[in-house]
Scaffold this motif. Structure first.
Motif, PDB file in Angstrom:
ATOM      1  N   PHE A 114      -8.285   1.888   1.173  1.00  0.00           N
ATOM      2  CA  PHE A 114      -7.851   0.581   0.697  1.00  0.00           C
ATOM      3  C   PHE A 114      -8.528   0.222  -0.630  1.00  0.00           C
ATOM      4  CE2 PHE A 114      -6.972   0.552   5.221  1.00  0.00           C
ATOM      5  CZ  PHE A 114      -5.649   0.119   5.213  1.00  0.00           C
ATOM      6  N   SER A 115      -8.506   1.185  -1.521  1.00  0.00           N
ATOM      7  CA  SER A 115      -8.983   0.965  -2.884  1.00  0.00           C
ATOM      8  C   SER A 115      -7.780   0.799  -3.808  1.00  0.00           C
ATOM      9  CB  SER A 115      -9.857   2.132  -3.337  1.00  0.00           C
ATOM     10  OG  SER A 115      -9.116   3.340  -3.312  1.00  0.00           O
ATOM     11  N   GLU A 116      -8.054   0.436  -5.026  1.00  0.00           N
ATOM     12  CA  GLU A 116      -6.972   0.088  -5.964  1.00  0.00           C
ATOM     13  C   GLU A 116      -6.055   1.264  -6.278  1.00  0.00           C
ATOM     14  OE1 GLU A 116      -6.514  -2.204 -10.276  1.00  0.00           O
ATOM     15  OE2 GLU A 116      -8.438  -2.150  -9.225  1.00  0.00           O
ATOM     16  N   TRP A 171       0.846  -1.197   0.000  1.00  0.00           N
ATOM     17  CA  TRP A 171       0.000   0.000   0.000  1.00  0.00           C
ATOM     18  C   TRP A 171       0.879   1.243   0.000  1.00  0.00           C
ATOM     19  CZ3 TRP A 171      -4.794  -0.709  -1.286  1.00  0.00           C
ATOM     20  CH2 TRP A 171      -5.425  -1.927  -0.992  1.00  0.00           C
ATOM     21  N   ILE A 213      -5.753 -10.419  -2.211  1.00  0.00           N
ATOM     22  CA  ILE A 213      -5.500  -9.183  -1.479  1.00  0.00           C
ATOM     23  C   ILE A 213      -6.708  -8.984  -0.564  1.00  0.00           C
ATOM     24  CG2 ILE A 213      -5.113  -6.695  -1.676  1.00  0.00           C
ATOM     25  CD1 ILE A 213      -4.100  -7.203  -4.510  1.00  0.00           C
ATOM     26  N   PRO A 214      -6.540  -9.126   0.740  1.00  0.00           N
ATOM     27  CA  PRO A 214      -7.685  -9.126   1.669  1.00  0.00           C
ATOM     28  C   PRO A 214      -8.639  -7.950   1.477  1.00  0.00           C
ATOM     29  CG  PRO A 214      -5.674  -9.706   2.831  1.00  0.00           C
ATOM     30  CD  PRO A 214      -5.267  -9.313   1.447  1.00  0.00           C
ATOM     31  N   GLU A 215      -8.109  -6.764   1.234  1.00  0.00           N
ATOM     32  CA  GLU A 215      -8.963  -5.573   1.131  1.00  0.00           C
ATOM     33  C   GLU A 215      -9.675  -5.460  -0.221  1.00  0.00           C
ATOM     34  OE1 GLU A 215      -5.457  -4.835   3.810  1.00  0.00           O
ATOM     35  OE2 GLU A 215      -5.773  -5.633   1.790  1.00  0.00           O
ATOM     36  N   ILE A 216      -9.209  -6.209  -1.223  1.00  0.00           N
ATOM     37  CA  ILE A 216      -9.763  -6.076  -2.573  1.00  0.00           C
ATOM     38  C   ILE A 216     -10.410  -7.361  -3.064  1.00  0.00           C
ATOM     39  CG2 ILE A 216      -9.169  -5.696  -5.007  1.00  0.00           C
ATOM     40  CD1 ILE A 216      -7.101  -3.678  -4.101  1.00  0.00           C
ATOM     41  N   GLN A 273      -1.660   7.489   1.326  1.00  0.00           N
ATOM     42  CA  GLN A 273      -2.797   7.265   2.218  1.00  0.00           C
ATOM     43  C   GLN A 273      -2.818   8.281   3.357  1.00  0.00           C
ATOM     44  OE1 GLN A 273      -1.985   3.131   3.136  1.00  0.00           O
ATOM     45  NE2 GLN A 273      -3.805   2.451   2.010  1.00  0.00           N
ATOM     46  N   LEU A 326      -2.903   1.198  -4.325  1.00  0.00           N
ATOM     47  CA  LEU A 326      -2.178  -0.068  -4.387  1.00  0.00           C
ATOM     48  C   LEU A 326      -0.980   0.062  -5.318  1.00  0.00           C
ATOM     49  CD1 LEU A 326      -2.502  -3.024  -3.311  1.00  0.00           C
ATOM     50  CD2 LEU A 326      -3.581  -3.545  -5.510  1.00  0.00           C
ATOM     51  N   GLU A 372     -11.849   4.883   5.573  1.00  0.00           N
ATOM     52  CA  GLU A 372     -11.315   3.519   5.529  1.00  0.00           C
ATOM     53  C   GLU A 372     -11.638   2.835   4.202  1.00  0.00           C
ATOM     54  OE1 GLU A 372     -11.438  -0.646   8.097  1.00  0.00           O
ATOM     55  OE2 GLU A 372     -12.473   1.158   8.828  1.00  0.00           O
ATOM     56  N   GLN A 373     -12.860   3.028   3.716  1.00  0.00           N
ATOM     57  CA  GLN A 373     -13.266   2.388   2.464  1.00  0.00           C
ATOM     58  C   GLN A 373     -12.465   2.925   1.287  1.00  0.00           C
ATOM     59  OE1 GLN A 373     -17.413   2.836   1.599  1.00  0.00           O
ATOM     60  NE2 GLN A 373     -17.381   1.401  -0.104  1.00  0.00           N
TER      61      GLN A 373
END
Length: 336
Positions: free
Chosen positions: A111-113, A84, A163-166, A89, A116, A107-108
């Motif tokens: 952790f978006s693309e 990340w 990828i846990p968040e995606i 961020q 990344l 938070e939403q």
């Protein structure tokens, strides 16, 4: 061009040749099976024998992207798959705080693309998911730690990254995986079992001559013969690091740049730094029978009659026209 276009090993071998890579029957067979069986290909051999170039040439002739992961000690997930962008961020958090943004929205969005950073393995799998399977070159795996090798083993078994968040990215079409190793350490048997294995050795004089004429067409055939035969002799000397094909090509280019048409003791001694990379090796050659070596290779060429049989040194093919005694070889007429 796709893998299924190669109906025979000879088709693939010819295609490689047309892209200026001279592959013997064994290497062409290994590549053919890699494409048909969709298994990784593990290439081992000394540095400078053309392992990395196999992947580059294959990507070129198939018209696919080349994704290269250069291995080194301490390689981890952050360097190979993703991480990340923490700095970006943090800036985003401060900007939202200044605008009284809600924590949930922060938070939403964080952790978006777009935050990344995609590393080589993720790039390869993402292209495969989109239907454009690249050539994935994992270069010099022996330089990486055994832990990364174990991680790679798991990755190549499922061909997916989570990828846990995606979410999970799966390869719809498996990338063409080429793994190289200089064998500074042994690759684990578990990884070898998942691969097609091939050892690339130093080429014969005939094959190396053909490579020089393809890659350095400005060199005269006489000079190419001499430098190839001298390099072949150096590989039988007790040197710390004998020259590979890459060094042969560098030396040929250097000699052409110096407008050399024939080897002599002076030109060899003055250009040894292009061919050899350790001072002890350079001194060994300079203090050795270099003059006798040059005389010996001249005699070897002359012993094949006054008109050497160049057809034995380099069989005719589309990239290397028939030899003309007066003009020598012309530049390759095909791609690569």
């Amino acid at each position: 061009m796709v893998a299924k276009d190669f109906y025979t090993i000879q088709d693939l071998q010819q295609a490689l040749l047309e892209h200026a890579y001279v592959a013997d029957q064994a290497l062409a067979t290994s590549l053919f099976l890699t494409l048909r069986l969709q298994k990784p290909l593990l290439l081992e051999g000394e540095a400078g024998v053309g392992k990395t170039q196999v992947a580059k040439t294959l990507a070129d002739l198939l018209g696919r992207p080349l994704i290269r992961l250069q291995c080194y000690e301490g390689l981890d997930v952050n360097s190979t798959i993703y991480e990340w962008n923490y700095a970006r961020q943090l800036l985003h958090i401060r900007a939202l705080e200044a605008q009284d943004g809600k924590c949930g929205d922060i938070e939403q969005d964080l952790f978006s693309e777009k935050y990344l950073i995609k590393r080589p393995l993720l790039q390869a799998f993402e292209l495969s998911e989109q239907g454009t399977a690249p050539v994935l070159l994992i270069d010099e795996l022996d330089r990486a730690d055994a832990e990364f090798e174990a991680f790679l083993l798991e990755l190549l078994s499922d061909y997916q990254i989570t990828i846990p968040e995606i979410g999970t990215i799966r390869a719809k079409e498996r990338p063409i995986v080429i793994i190289t190793s200089n064998r500074t350490r042994e690759i684990h048997d578990a990884l070898k079992r998942r691969c097609i294995y091939h050892w690339i050795d130093y080429p014969t004089a005939e094959k190396e001559y053909q490579i020089v004429m393809l890659k350095v067409p400005e060199a005269t055939s006489h000079l190419a013969q001499q430098l190839v035969l001298l390099v072949q002799e150096l590989r039988h000397m007790d040197l710390y690091k004998v020259p590979g094909v890459a060094e042969t090509l560098d030396w040929a280019q250097a000699l052409v740049t110096l407008d050399a048409h024939e080897l002599d003791e002076t030109i060899v001694n003055n250009t040894l730094g292009v061919l050899l990379k350790y001072q002890d090796d350079i001194e060994t050659v300079r203090n050795g029978p270099i003059q006798k070596m040059i005389a010996r290779l001249r005699a070897r060429i002359q012993s094949e009659d006054k008109q050497p049989d160049y057809s034995k040194m380099a069989p005719p093919h589309p990239c290397l026209p028939e030899y003309n005694p007066e003009a020598g070889y012309e530049a390759p007429v095909c791609g690569g």
